[in-house]
Scaffold this motif. Structure first.
Motif, PDB file in Angstrom:
ATOM      1  N   GLY A  99      19.206  41.973  52.336  1.00 46.48           N
ATOM      2  CA  GLY A  99      18.367  42.979  51.711  1.00 46.48           C
ATOM      3  C   GLY A  99      18.939  43.377  50.375  1.00 46.48           C
ATOM      4  N   ALA A 100      18.162  44.145  49.616  1.00 45.18           N
ATOM      5  CA  ALA A 100      18.558  44.506  48.262  1.00 45.18           C
ATOM      6  C   ALA A 100      19.873  45.264  48.212  1.00 45.18           C
ATOM      7  CB  ALA A 100      17.450  45.334  47.609  1.00 45.18           C
ATOM      8  N   ASP A 101      20.213  46.010  49.285  1.00 45.88           N
ATOM      9  CA  ASP A 101      21.444  46.796  49.316  1.00 45.88           C
ATOM     10  C   ASP A 101      22.560  46.125  50.104  1.00 45.88           C
ATOM     11  OD1 ASP A 101      20.162  48.747  47.843  1.00 45.88           O
ATOM     12  OD2 ASP A 101      19.529  49.879  49.617  1.00 45.88           O
ATOM     13  N   ASN A 102      22.360  44.882  50.477  1.00 49.08           N
ATOM     14  CA  ASN A 102      23.338  44.210  51.324  1.00 49.08           C
ATOM     15  C   ASN A 102      24.682  44.056  50.631  1.00 49.08           C
ATOM     16  OD1 ASN A 102      24.548  42.667  53.376  1.00 49.08           O
ATOM     17  ND2 ASN A 102      23.822  40.764  52.454  1.00 49.08           N
ATOM     18  N   GLN A 103      25.750  44.439  51.330  1.00 52.27           N
ATOM     19  CA  GLN A 103      27.112  44.276  50.838  1.00 52.27           C
ATOM     20  C   GLN A 103      27.982  43.554  51.864  1.00 52.27           C
ATOM     21  OE1 GLN A 103      27.092  48.718  49.254  1.00 52.27           O
ATOM     22  NE2 GLN A 103      28.909  47.670  48.486  1.00 52.27           N
ATOM     23  N   SER A 104      27.347  42.731  52.706  1.00 52.83           N
ATOM     24  CA  SER A 104      28.071  42.004  53.744  1.00 52.83           C
ATOM     25  C   SER A 104      27.877  40.502  53.578  1.00 52.83           C
ATOM     26  CB  SER A 104      27.589  42.418  55.139  1.00 52.83           C
ATOM     27  OG  SER A 104      27.878  43.781  55.386  1.00 52.83           O
ATOM     28  N   VAL A 105      28.923  39.753  53.868  1.00 58.33           N
ATOM     29  CA  VAL A 105      28.874  38.296  53.892  1.00 58.33           C
ATOM     30  C   VAL A 105      29.513  37.829  55.195  1.00 58.33           C
ATOM     31  CG1 VAL A 105      28.979  38.121  51.383  1.00 58.33           C
ATOM     32  CG2 VAL A 105      31.097  38.029  52.721  1.00 58.33           C
ATOM     33  N   ALA A 106      29.288  36.563  55.534  1.00 56.74           N
ATOM     34  CA  ALA A 106      29.905  35.967  56.722  1.00 56.74           C
ATOM     35  C   ALA A 106      30.477  34.616  56.319  1.00 56.74           C
ATOM     36  CB  ALA A 106      28.875  35.812  57.845  1.00 56.74           C
ATOM     37  N   TYR A 107      31.795  34.575  56.099  1.00 55.39           N
ATOM     38  CA  TYR A 107      32.458  33.363  55.649  1.00 55.39           C
ATOM     39  C   TYR A 107      33.484  32.914  56.688  1.00 55.39           C
ATOM     40  CZ  TYR A 107      30.684  34.196  50.893  1.00 55.39           C
ATOM     41  OH  TYR A 107      29.887  34.369  49.789  1.00 55.39           O
ATOM     42  N   ASN A 108      33.567  31.610  56.892  1.00 54.59           N
ATOM     43  CA  ASN A 108      34.627  31.072  57.753  1.00 54.59           C
ATOM     44  C   ASN A 108      35.650  30.279  56.936  1.00 54.59           C
ATOM     45  OD1 ASN A 108      32.937  28.962  57.131  1.00 54.59           O
ATOM     46  ND2 ASN A 108      32.896  28.082  59.192  1.00 54.59           N
ATOM     47  N   ALA A 109      35.616  30.466  55.629  1.00 50.73           N
ATOM     48  CA  ALA A 109      36.610  29.850  54.754  1.00 50.73           C
ATOM     49  C   ALA A 109      36.859  30.791  53.581  1.00 50.73           C
ATOM     50  CB  ALA A 109      36.127  28.492  54.243  1.00 50.73           C
ATOM     51  N   ARG A 110      38.020  30.715  53.029  1.00 53.50           N
ATOM     52  CA  ARG A 110      38.371  31.605  51.934  1.00 53.50           C
ATOM     53  C   ARG A 110      37.533  31.302  50.696  1.00 53.50           C
ATOM     54  NH1 ARG A 110      43.917  32.067  48.273  1.00 53.50           N
ATOM     55  NH2 ARG A 110      43.070  33.700  46.916  1.00 53.50           N
ATOM     56  N   SER A 111      37.116  32.358  50.009  1.00 48.70           N
ATOM     57  CA  SER A 111      36.486  32.242  48.707  1.00 48.70           C
ATOM     58  C   SER A 111      37.224  33.162  47.750  1.00 48.70           C
ATOM     59  CB  SER A 111      35.010  32.640  48.767  1.00 48.70           C
ATOM     60  OG  SER A 111      34.245  31.681  49.467  1.00 48.70           O
ATOM     61  N   GLY A 112      37.724  32.591  46.667  1.00 50.47           N
ATOM     62  CA  GLY A 112      38.484  33.392  45.711  1.00 50.47           C
ATOM     63  C   GLY A 112      39.370  32.516  44.863  1.00 50.47           C
ATOM     64  N   THR A 113      40.344  33.136  44.216  1.00 52.92           N
ATOM     65  CA  THR A 113      41.240  32.411  43.323  1.00 52.92           C
ATOM     66  C   THR A 113      42.664  32.937  43.434  1.00 52.92           C
ATOM     67  OG1 THR A 113      40.887  33.924  41.460  1.00 52.92           O
ATOM     68  CG2 THR A 113      39.379  32.052  41.646  1.00 52.92           C
ATOM     69  N   ASP A 114      43.606  32.098  43.071  1.00 53.67           N
ATOM     70  CA  ASP A 114      44.984  32.477  42.768  1.00 53.67           C
ATOM     71  C   ASP A 114      45.283  31.917  41.391  1.00 53.67           C
ATOM     72  OD1 ASP A 114      45.586  33.651  45.321  1.00 53.67           O
ATOM     73  OD2 ASP A 114      45.775  31.620  46.132  1.00 53.67           O
ATOM     74  N   TYR A 115      45.967  32.673  40.558  1.00 55.51           N
ATOM     75  CA  TYR A 115      46.214  32.181  39.210  1.00 55.51           C
ATOM     76  C   TYR A 115      47.524  32.743  38.654  1.00 55.51           C
ATOM     77  CZ  TYR A 115      44.512  36.795  37.765  1.00 55.51           C
ATOM     78  OH  TYR A 115      44.349  38.145  37.618  1.00 55.51           O
ATOM     79  N   HIS A 116      48.055  32.049  37.687  1.00 59.34           N
ATOM     80  CA  HIS A 116      49.207  32.536  36.934  1.00 59.34           C
ATOM     81  C   HIS A 116      49.242  31.832  35.590  1.00 59.34           C
ATOM     82  CE1 HIS A 116      51.570  28.832  37.702  1.00 59.34           C
ATOM     83  NE2 HIS A 116      51.001  28.861  38.898  1.00 59.34           N
ATOM     84  N   GLY A 117      49.689  32.545  34.587  1.00 66.32           N
ATOM     85  CA  GLY A 117      49.753  31.975  33.246  1.00 66.32           C
ATOM     86  C   GLY A 117      50.756  32.706  32.394  1.00 66.32           C
ATOM     87  N   SER A 118      51.342  31.987  31.442  1.00 68.27           N
ATOM     88  CA  SER A 118      52.331  32.569  30.536  1.00 68.27           C
ATOM     89  C   SER A 118      52.117  31.998  29.151  1.00 68.27           C
ATOM     90  CB  SER A 118      53.756  32.259  31.005  1.00 68.27           C
ATOM     91  OG  SER A 118      53.999  32.776  32.293  1.00 68.27           O
ATOM     92  N   GLY A 119      52.499  32.786  28.144  1.00 65.26           N
ATOM     93  CA  GLY A 119      52.355  32.313  26.777  1.00 65.26           C
ATOM     94  C   GLY A 119      53.334  32.999  25.854  1.00 65.26           C
ATOM     95  N   ALA A 120      53.505  32.434  24.671  1.00 69.62           N
ATOM     96  CA  ALA A 120      54.388  32.992  23.653  1.00 69.62           C
ATOM     97  C   ALA A 120      53.729  32.825  22.296  1.00 69.62           C
ATOM     98  CB  ALA A 120      55.745  32.303  23.673  1.00 69.62           C
ATOM     99  N   LEU A 121      53.946  33.805  21.422  1.00 69.37           N
ATOM    100  CA  LEU A 121      53.354  33.790  20.082  1.00 69.37           C
ATOM    101  C   LEU A 121      54.399  34.272  19.081  1.00 69.37           C
ATOM    102  CD1 LEU A 121      50.903  33.654  18.105  1.00 69.37           C
ATOM    103  CD2 LEU A 121      50.411  36.031  18.740  1.00 69.37           C
ATOM    104  N   LEU A 122      54.617  33.509  18.035  1.00 75.04           N
ATOM    105  CA  LEU A 122      55.502  33.898  16.948  1.00 75.04           C
ATOM    106  C   LEU A 122      54.663  34.153  15.707  1.00 75.04           C
ATOM    107  CD1 LEU A 122      58.308  34.325  15.709  1.00 75.04           C
ATOM    108  CD2 LEU A 122      58.340  31.867  15.178  1.00 75.04           C
ATOM    109  N   ARG A 123      54.730  35.388  15.206  1.00 72.18           N
ATOM    110  CA  ARG A 123      53.993  35.783  14.004  1.00 72.18           C
ATOM    111  C   ARG A 123      55.009  35.996  12.877  1.00 72.18           C
ATOM    112  NH1 ARG A 123      48.939  38.619  13.213  1.00 72.18           N
ATOM    113  NH2 ARG A 123      48.925  39.705  11.199  1.00 72.18           N
ATOM    114  N   SER A 124      54.857  35.257  11.804  1.00 68.60           N
ATOM    115  CA  SER A 124      55.774  35.346  10.668  1.00 68.60           C
ATOM    116  C   SER A 124      54.992  35.805   9.446  1.00 68.60           C
ATOM    117  CB  SER A 124      56.424  33.992  10.386  1.00 68.60           C
ATOM    118  OG  SER A 124      57.033  33.468  11.559  1.00 68.60           O
TER     119      SER A 124
END
Length: 761
Positions: free
Chosen positions: A298-323
């Motif tokens: 329905g329009a107000d539905n906030q429920s799901v039924a999953y038997n497997a994970r849905s989502g993400t895992d992430y990681h990131g790094s960076g470096a910047l030199l401004r001269s």
């Protein structure tokens, strides 16, 4: 209410407490200079906003570009704490999230890139502290240390390169200061969100300054998984950034910054419409009650039924030199940037709890990126009659994508890589050839080489002798330019007109279904745009009122877009292609006023008409009939003349802050914010993907001391509890040709409230 604080969150709390004690100890010694930002108060009380749109700091009223600038206070008033929420304060910007950030679409003036293939850049570029991000997923996250955000609308390819054919989002983070400053914020909501941010900036020696910032956010989400009995849809994120600025000589400065981000998300898309006759994969036994236990669509539905994970895992790094090297008559600037990012994505592809062999499908994949860029610029003084900005740019980008989907249907198993090498030279000349009249000429030339590999591991498993490995490369030369004329009629009135071209490079369609035919076809064509603008920049009543208007018309040719081909068995195949031609026209208005020292008002609006001029072979939507225009084999529809998806005719936002004095030491702070979005579609002509018009109002009431050492507020977002969706997905092909529509819910799908506190020394 239960709030779970991770070890990282506990650590940040401890650091914040320590930092605040340091700030208190040094408060008397510090001169308390204001923190760097974009909004200052002029001598007559007017608001002065600066921008870096032309690669130098300038008063926004003197810049002949369609640019909007927001500061942290404006973001807070509208409840913007995440990149996906920026559209709340920028009416020309629409952000359409997806199951993971790589598939998120960002549009400006109705134009973005709907593409899943690696190596396909967005039509809207993003930079952080002047350095580009490899792809949008790297930028989509929390905004804990923002000093200002600028949105440049329309093609920006001349100064900012090939991934800015529709516009640019510039994020600038906190900079080192000459005095010690400590700022800590915390936010707690009644829907299970806890967030905290910390920023420490100051000097280590007379020539060495620093910034240390960090943020942690935990939100349970606004969905419930009936199978696993837990809340989902939220996120856990940790972001950190550090900067060291060394003034080697009075004219030579180096700033080294590093950043790290990591986190996880839990994704869900509940069914908002589902025909009782729907059957998963047309299996009579797989009824909604069986595959979606405990879910009432329905329009107000906030429920799901999953038997497997849905989502993400992430990681990131960076470096910047401004001269930076000040040579007197000119300024030399170098930006050296390196970044690495990995995102692991998971999806319960069938959106159900079905374990039946035919109806069960899951996606598991990984995105990896590595980016190195080098830019050098020479800038003339900004106050001379003849000004110039000249530069060279080099970029090397590499992507990797292993991916698998199955086992029930829509099988896929691939490993793809993509890369590009770009060399470019650019420049812009501004010449005030007669008093008050300035001509602008800019240009960019570039060469880009693209390469790829693709392994169809599913074909290799079925037939080791069949062709399953592909590789290729290509190169392209391109040029873009910008012409403009600016007339400073009075001190407070400026008129301008510009003509600019945009370009986004060629790309390979590295998605499921890649085969010899696609390999032989080579990359899809580059995307090009032509933009005409007329603008007015004005200030009134001793500069206490600012009103800016921009009239625009932009034509696009060979827009790169993702289409979907559906098949009778319910499966589909993504395909990257060039949309024929399209046009987007409209008017943009930004205004700000400070009637008194206690009251600040702002309002922005965009009127947009965006449509396809030619798109004769667009894919049909699920359940589309011949009478609705779906013809041929494979089925196609002609969208020529149709409105673009994700392009509402009207978008508006307004905000107000009233901060009257309460005695000599305190001020009350009352904030109100409102946004309106007109009706739009997430896919042309598909009635299931129509988002009705809606409006959202936020309010807050708080108290702060006169010196802004502390502040506290209670707030309510989505005061009138207005339901709306950030995306809709038509799943009818997966449910036996019956209506089955899922939605992505925004953070403020339901009304929520909370408290926020801040300390600053």
């Amino acid at each position: 209410m239960h709030i779970r604080v991770s070890s990282a969150g506990q650590y940040l709390i401890a650091v914040a407490a320590t930092a605040l004690s340091i700030g208190q100890a040094h408060a008397q010694a510090s001169s308390q200079a204001p923190l760097p930002g974009i909004v200052t108060e002029g001598p007559d009380g007017e608001v002065v906003v600066t921008t870096t749109a032309q690669k130098r700091f300038e008063n926004i009223q003197d810049v002949p570009l369609a640019v909007q600038v927001v500061n942290p206070a404006q973001l807070e008033a509208q409840g913007v704490h995440h990149f996906q929420e920026l559209e709340r304060v920028m009416p020309s910007l629409v952000v359409r999230p997806a199951n993971q950030p790589v598939n998120t679409n960002v549009s400006i003036r109705g134009v973005g890139t709907f593409a899943y293939a690696i190596g396909v850049e967005s039509s809207v570029a993003v930079t952080v502290d002047g350095a580009p991000v490899a792809f949008l997923a790297r930028a989509i996250g929390d905004l804990p240390d923002v000093a200002m955000i600028e949105v440049l609308r329309g093609p920006q390819s001349t100064l900012y390169g090939k991934a800015a054919s529709a516009g640019l989002i510039k994020i600038m983070t906190t900079q080192p200061t000459n005095d010690l400053h400590v700022r800590a914020n915390a936010r707690l909501t009644d829907d299970h969100e806890f967030a905290e941010q910390l920023s420490i900036t100051g000097p280590l020696t007379d020539t060495l300054g620093y910034v240390v910032t960090g943020g942690f956010t935990h939100w349970d989400g606004n969905l419930r998984d009936t199978v696993r009995g837990k809340r989902i849809g939220g996120r856990d994120t940790i972001t950190t950034r550090g900067k060291l600025r060394w003034r080697a000589t009075p004219d030579l400065t180096f700033t080294l910054s590093g950043n790290h981000a990591e986190g996880s998300t839990a994704f869900g898309r509940p069914f908002v419409r589902l025909d009782p006759a729907a059957r998963l994969r047309s299996d009579p036994a797989l009824t909604p009650a069986v595959v979606l236990p405990g879910v009432e669509a329905g329009a107000d539905n906030q429920s799901v039924a999953y038997n497997a994970r849905s989502g993400t895992d992430y990681h990131g790094s960076g470096a910047l030199l401004r001269s930076e090297w000040d040579l007197g008559k000119l300024n030399f600037l170098s930006l050296t940037n390196y970044d690495r990012f990995k995102l692991y994505d998971y999806l319960d592809f069938d959106d159900t709890a079905s374990s039946a062999p035919l109806g069960n499908a899951r996606e598991i994949g990984r995105f990896g990126s590595r980016l190195f860029t080098q830019e050098v610029r020479i800038l003339s003084p900004g106050d001379s009659a003849f000004r110039y900005a000249l530069g060279l740019y080099y970029a090397d980008t590499r992507f990797e994508r292993p991916f698998e989907r199955g086992p029930g249907f829509a099988l896929s198993h691939l490993h793809a890589t993509a890369g590009s090498r770009q060399i470019a030279g650019f420049g812009q000349l501004d010449w005030e050839f007669v008093p008050s009249l300035t001509a602008t000429v800019g240009g960019r030339v570039q060469n880009e080489r693209v390469r790829y590999t693709f392994d169809d591991l599913l074909v290799a498993q079925r037939d080791p002798q069949a062709t399953h490995h592909y590789a290729g490369h290509d190169s392209d030369d391109a040029a873009t330019y910008r012409l403009g004329l600016t007339y400073q009629a009075t001190r407070d009135l400026m008129l301008f007109t510009t003509y600019a071209t945009g370009y986004k490079g060629q790309a390979y369609d590295l998605t499921t279904g890649f085969d010899q035919k696609r390999a032989d076809g080579g990359p899809i064509r580059p995307e090009r745009s032509r933009d005409k603008e007329i603008g007015v920049r004005s200030q009134w009543f001793d500069r206490r009122l600012t009103t800016n208007l921009t009239f625009f018309g932009t034509h696009y040719r060979d827009l790169q877009a993702q289409t979907v081909e559906f098949y009778a068995d319910g499966s589909y195949r993504n395909r990257l292609t060039n949309v024929g031609r399209l046009v987007t026209r409209g008017v943009e208005v930004e205004s700000a006023a400070r009637p008194t020292g206690d009251l600040t008002l702002a309002a922005n609006a965009t009127y947009l008409r965006a449509r396809y001029l030619s798109f004769s072979s667009a894919p049909c939507f699920p359940l589309q009939t011949v009478a609705q225009g779906c013809v041929g084999s494979p089925a196609r529809q002609d969208l020529s003349g149709e409105r673009l998806p994700q392009a509402p005719t009207w978008r508006l936002d307004a905000s107000a802050e009233y901060a009257p004095e309460l005695g000599q030491h305190y001020r009350a702070v009352m904030q109100a914010a409102w946004q309106y979005q007109g009706a739009m579609s997430y896919a042309p002509r598909d009635p299931e993907l129509w988002q009705r018009a809606y409006h959202i109002a936020n309010i807050s009431l708080g108290l702060r001391d006169a010196d802004r050492h502390w502040d506290a507020a209670v707030f309510v977002d989505n005061v009138f509890d207005q339901r709306h969706y950030t995306s809709l997905v038509n799943n009818a092909n997966n449910f036996g040709g019956q209506v089955a529509t899922a939605a992505l819910l925004p953070r403020d799908f339901r009304r929520f409230g909370g408290i926020r506190v801040g300390l600053s020394f």
